[in-house]
Design a protein around this motif. Structure first.
Motif, short mmCIF file in Angstrom:
data_model
loop_
_atom_site.label_atom_id
_atom_site.label_comp_id
_atom_site.label_asym_id
_atom_site.label_seq_id
_atom_site.Cartn_x
_atom_site.Cartn_y
_atom_site.Cartn_z
N LYS A 268 -34.96 -6.70 16.02
CA LYS A 268 -33.63 -7.30 16.16
C LYS A 268 -32.56 -6.23 16.39
N ARG A 269 -32.71 -5.10 15.71
CA ARG A 269 -31.67 -4.07 15.76
C ARG A 269 -31.89 -3.05 16.87
N LEU A 270 -33.08 -3.05 17.46
CA LEU A 270 -33.44 -2.00 18.42
C LEU A 270 -32.55 -1.95 19.66
N PRO A 271 -32.23 -3.08 20.33
CA PRO A 271 -31.37 -3.00 21.52
C PRO A 271 -30.02 -2.35 21.22
N GLU A 272 -29.41 -2.77 20.11
CA GLU A 272 -28.11 -2.19 19.74
C GLU A 272 -28.24 -0.70 19.45
N PHE A 273 -29.33 -0.31 18.75
CA PHE A 273 -29.54 1.10 18.43
C PHE A 273 -29.71 1.94 19.69
N LEU A 274 -30.53 1.46 20.62
CA LEU A 274 -30.81 2.23 21.82
C LEU A 274 -29.59 2.34 22.73
N TYR A 275 -28.80 1.28 22.78
CA TYR A 275 -27.55 1.35 23.55
C TYR A 275 -26.61 2.37 22.91
N SER A 276 -26.54 2.34 21.58
CA SER A 276 -25.71 3.31 20.86
C SER A 276 -26.24 4.73 21.09
N LEU A 277 -27.57 4.87 21.11
CA LEU A 277 -28.17 6.19 21.30
C LEU A 277 -27.74 6.82 22.62
N ILE A 278 -27.87 6.09 23.72
CA ILE A 278 -27.52 6.68 25.02
C ILE A 278 -26.01 6.93 25.13
N SER A 279 -25.21 6.12 24.44
CA SER A 279 -23.76 6.33 24.46
C SER A 279 -23.38 7.57 23.67
N VAL A 280 -23.91 7.67 22.45
CA VAL A 280 -23.57 8.78 21.58
C VAL A 280 -24.17 10.08 22.09
N ALA A 281 -25.41 10.03 22.57
CA ALA A 281 -26.08 11.24 23.05
C ALA A 281 -25.38 11.84 24.26
N SER A 282 -24.88 10.97 25.14
CA SER A 282 -24.27 11.45 26.38
C SER A 282 -22.76 11.66 26.25
N GLY A 283 -22.13 10.87 25.38
CA GLY A 283 -20.67 10.91 25.29
C GLY A 283 -20.01 10.08 26.37
N ILE A 284 -20.81 9.28 27.09
CA ILE A 284 -20.34 8.43 28.18
C ILE A 284 -20.65 6.98 27.83
N LYS A 285 -19.85 6.06 28.34
CA LYS A 285 -20.10 4.65 28.09
C LYS A 285 -21.56 4.30 28.38
N GLY A 286 -22.16 3.56 27.44
CA GLY A 286 -23.58 3.26 27.57
C GLY A 286 -23.94 2.52 28.84
N TRP A 287 -23.07 1.61 29.30
CA TRP A 287 -23.39 0.84 30.51
C TRP A 287 -23.46 1.73 31.75
N ILE A 288 -22.67 2.80 31.77
CA ILE A 288 -22.72 3.73 32.91
C ILE A 288 -24.08 4.44 32.94
N ILE A 289 -24.54 4.90 31.77
CA ILE A 289 -25.84 5.57 31.69
C ILE A 289 -26.96 4.60 32.05
N LEU A 290 -26.86 3.36 31.57
CA LEU A 290 -27.88 2.36 31.88
C LEU A 290 -27.99 2.12 33.39
N ILE A 291 -26.85 1.99 34.05
CA ILE A 291 -26.85 1.79 35.51
C ILE A 291 -27.49 2.98 36.21
N ALA A 292 -27.13 4.20 35.76
CA ALA A 292 -27.68 5.41 36.37
C ALA A 292 -29.20 5.46 36.20
N LEU A 293 -29.69 5.06 35.03
CA LEU A 293 -31.13 5.08 34.77
C LEU A 293 -31.85 3.99 35.57
#
Length: 479
Positions: A268-293
Motif C-alpha cells: 500500500k505504501r510502496l508507490p508513495e515511497f518510491l515517488y518520494s525516493l526519486i524526488s528526494v534523491a534527485s531534488g527534482i519534482k518526481g513527475w519530471i524524473i518519472l517522465i524522463a525514465l
C-alpha cells in the motif's frame, strides 16, 4: 576460499609492487588523456566544499561524533547501540579526528569530500570504458549534483561509502560479464561488497541488486558466483562477530528501522515511497524524473537494446522486489545510491543522442545543468531539513559565546549544542536540557532562549519567534 579471493593481491612483494606501479601509470595516463573532460567535476567539487563550509552540523553528525568517534576506536567495532553507527565510516572518522585541523566539523567532513571525489572519478572511468567519453561526461557530470549526492558528498555519514562501493560493485559486474567471468572482477566485487556491508547492513539491497545483474548475464557460472558470495558472507559475519558477541544479533536485524511491518502494508505504501525516493534523491519534482525514465525505457525498447533493457529492468524494479520481500519501508536515504542510478539509466538510454552532440556543446549543457542543480539544492527540502533557518544560525553564537541562558527540549538540539560548544571552545553552563519525552510550556520557563519540539509544545500565551515545523523557538523579550 580466502586464498582464492586475495591471492591476486597477496602472492609476493614483487608482484604487488609491479601491480601497484602499473596501476599508478595507468591512472596517470588516463587522467592526462581525459583532463579536459574531468573539468566537469569543478562545479560539483565547489558545491560540496561550499555546503560543507556553510552548513552547521546536523543531528546525525553530532550524534556520530559523541557516541562513536569520541569513544575508544574499538567501541564502534564492538557495539551497535543505534543504526547511526556506520562502522567503516566511524573508523575513518577516528583517523580524520587526528588531522591537524582546528575545526572538528571540517575534520569530520574532509574524508567524505575526498571519498566523494574518488567516487566521481571511478564513475567516469567505469562509464567511459563501457559507454564512451560523452556518455561518461553526462553521467559522471550530473549524478554528483543530485540532491542525495550533494548532501552525502559532505555530511559526515556513511552514505558516501555506500555510493562508492555500489558503483565499484556495478563496475565489477560489468567486468565479470564482459570479460569472460573475470577473476579480477570477482575479487573487486567481493572486496567492495565486504566494505559496503561493513559500512552498514542495508548494503544488502545494492548487493542483491548487482548479484541479480551478474546472474542474468552470467548464469552459466553460477558456481563461481556462489563461491564469491560465500566468501563475502563469511567475511562480513567475521567482521560483525564482535558486535554479535557483545550486543547480540538482534541489534542488527531486529531494530525498529528494519523490523518488518507486513507485506500488505508495504504494498500500500510502496508507490508513495518510491515517488518520494526519486524526488528526494534527485531534488527534482518526481513527475519530471518519472517522465524522463519512461522516455528512457521507450528508447531502449525502440532500439531493441536487450542488454541495457535488462539492466534498466533490474535496477528500476529492485526497490519493489526488495522491499516487498523484506516487508519494510525504510528511510529514503537507504537507497542513496539511486541518485546515481537515475542518471545512469537516463544516460545509457539516451547514449545515441548524447554521442551526436559536439563535445563543447555537451560540456556547456552539463555545466548549465550543474549550475541549475546547485541553485535548486538550496531550495530543496533535504537541504532545509538540515538547517534551522537563518534565525537559528544567527543566534547560536549569542547562546554559546555570550552565555545566554537556554532551555532545550528537542530530540535533536542537545547533540548539536554540545558539538557547537566544542567547536567554539565554550562551556554550556547556562544551557539546560529538558526531558525529551515530556510535554513543555514556554509560559512557565524563564530563559533567554527556549527550544521545544512542536509535538510536545503546550505553550498558550507566548508566541514562537521562529518555527520550522519541527521545533519552536521562543526568545525572551528585552525589558
Amino acid at each position: 576460499m580466502y586464498l582464492d579471493c586475495f591471492s591476486y593481491f597477496c602472492t609476493d612483494d614483487i608482484r604487488l609492487y609491479s601491480s601497484a606501479l602499473k596501476m599508478t601509470n595507468k591512472i596517470t595516463k588516463f587522467i592526462k588523456t581525459h583532463k579536459v573532460n574531468l573539468l566537469i567535476f569543478t562545479i560539483p567539487a565547489i558545491t560540496i566544499i561550499y555546503y560543507a563550509a556553510k552548513l552547521l552540523t546536523n543531528f546525525d553528525e553530532s550524534y556520530t561524533y559523541f557516541h562513536f568517534v569520541d569513544k575508544p576506536v574499538y567501541y564502534c567495532m564492538f557495539h551497535y547501540p543505534f543504526p547511526n553507527n556506520h562502522i567503516l565510516h566511524s573508523l575513518l572518522m577516528h583517523l580524520a579526528n587526528l588531522l591537524p585541523i582546528p575545526d572538528p566539523l571540517i575534520r569530520l567532513r574532509v574524508f567524505v569530500i575526498i571519498g566523494s571525489i574518488c567516487t566521481w572519478l571511478i564513475t567516469y572511468y567505469f562509464t567511459n570504458k563501457y559507454y564512451g567519453q560523452k556518455v561518461a561526461m553526462f553521467i559522471s557530470g550530473l549524478f554528483p549534483m543530485m540532491a542525495f549526492s550533494i548532501s552525502f558528498g559532505f555530511f559526515s555519514r556513511g552514505y558516501y561509502l555506500i555510493l562508492l562501493f555500489f558503483i565499484i560493485c556495478l563496475f565489477a559486474a560489468y567486468d565479470i560479464v564482459k570479460n569472460n567471468n573475470s577473476r579480477r572482477g570477482w575479487i573487486m566485487f567481493s572486496i567492495s561488497s565486504i566494505l559496503g556491508f561493513y559500512t552498514m547492513p542495508s548494503f544488502l539491497y545494492p548487493f542483491l541488486t548487482v548479484n541479480a545483474i551478474i546472474f542474468v548475464f552470467n548464469y552459466k557460472n553460477i558456481k563461481k558466483q556462489i563461491l564469491y558470495n560465500a566468501i563475502t558472507g563469511t567475511s562480513v559475519f567475521l567482521l560483525y562477530l564482535p558486535i554479535i558477541i557483545f550486543d547480540g544479533i538482534e541489534v542488527l536485524i531486529g531494530n525498529d528501522i528494519v523490523r518488518p511491518i507486513g507485506r500488505f502494508t508495504v504494498l500500500k505504501r510502496l508507490p508513495e515511497f518510491l515517488y518520494s525516493l526519486i524526488s528526494v534523491a534527485s531534488g527534482i519534482k518526481g513527475w519530471i524524473i518519472l517522465i524522463a525514465l519512461i522516455v528512457s525505457l521507450a528508447l531502449l525498447i525502440k532500439k531493441r537494446d536487450r542488454s541495457n533493457l535488462i539492466i534498466f529492468a533490474i535496477l528500476a524494479a529492485a526497490p519493489f522486489g526488495l522491499l516487498i520481500l523484506h516487508g519494510v519501508i525504510p528511510f529514503e536515504r537507504t537507497f542513496a545510491y539511486y541518485s546515481f542510478i537515475i542518471i545512469f539509466l537516463i544516460g545509457i538510454s539516451f547514449s545515441d543522442y548524447i554521442n551526436k552532440v559536439p563535445k563543447t556543446a555537451l560540456m556547456a549543457g552539463i555545466v548549465a545543468l550543474q549550475i541549475f542543480l546547485f541553485i535548486n539544492y538550496g531550495k530543496h527540502e533535504y537541504y532545509r531539513a538540515h538547517t534551522f533557518g537563518k534565525e537559528f544560525t544567527a543566534i547560536r553564537h549569542t547562546i554559546i559565546e555570550e552565555h545566554k541562558s537556554c532551555y532545550i527540549s528537542t530530540w535533536w538540539a542537545e547533540e548539536f549544542f554540545r558539538f557547537e560548544a566544542l567547536r567554539e571552545g565554550s562551556d554550556q553552563s547556562k544551557i539546560t536540557y529538558g526531558n525529551q519525552f515530556e510535554l513543555v510550556s514556554a509560559d512557565t520557563l524563564d530563559y533567554d532562549y527556549i527550544f521545544i519540539d512542536v509535538v510536545k509544545d503546550m505553550t498558550e500565551s507566548r508566541k514562537a519567534a521562529y518555527s520550522d515545523g519541527l521545533a519552536n523557538l521562543y526568545v525572551k523579550e528585552k525589558e
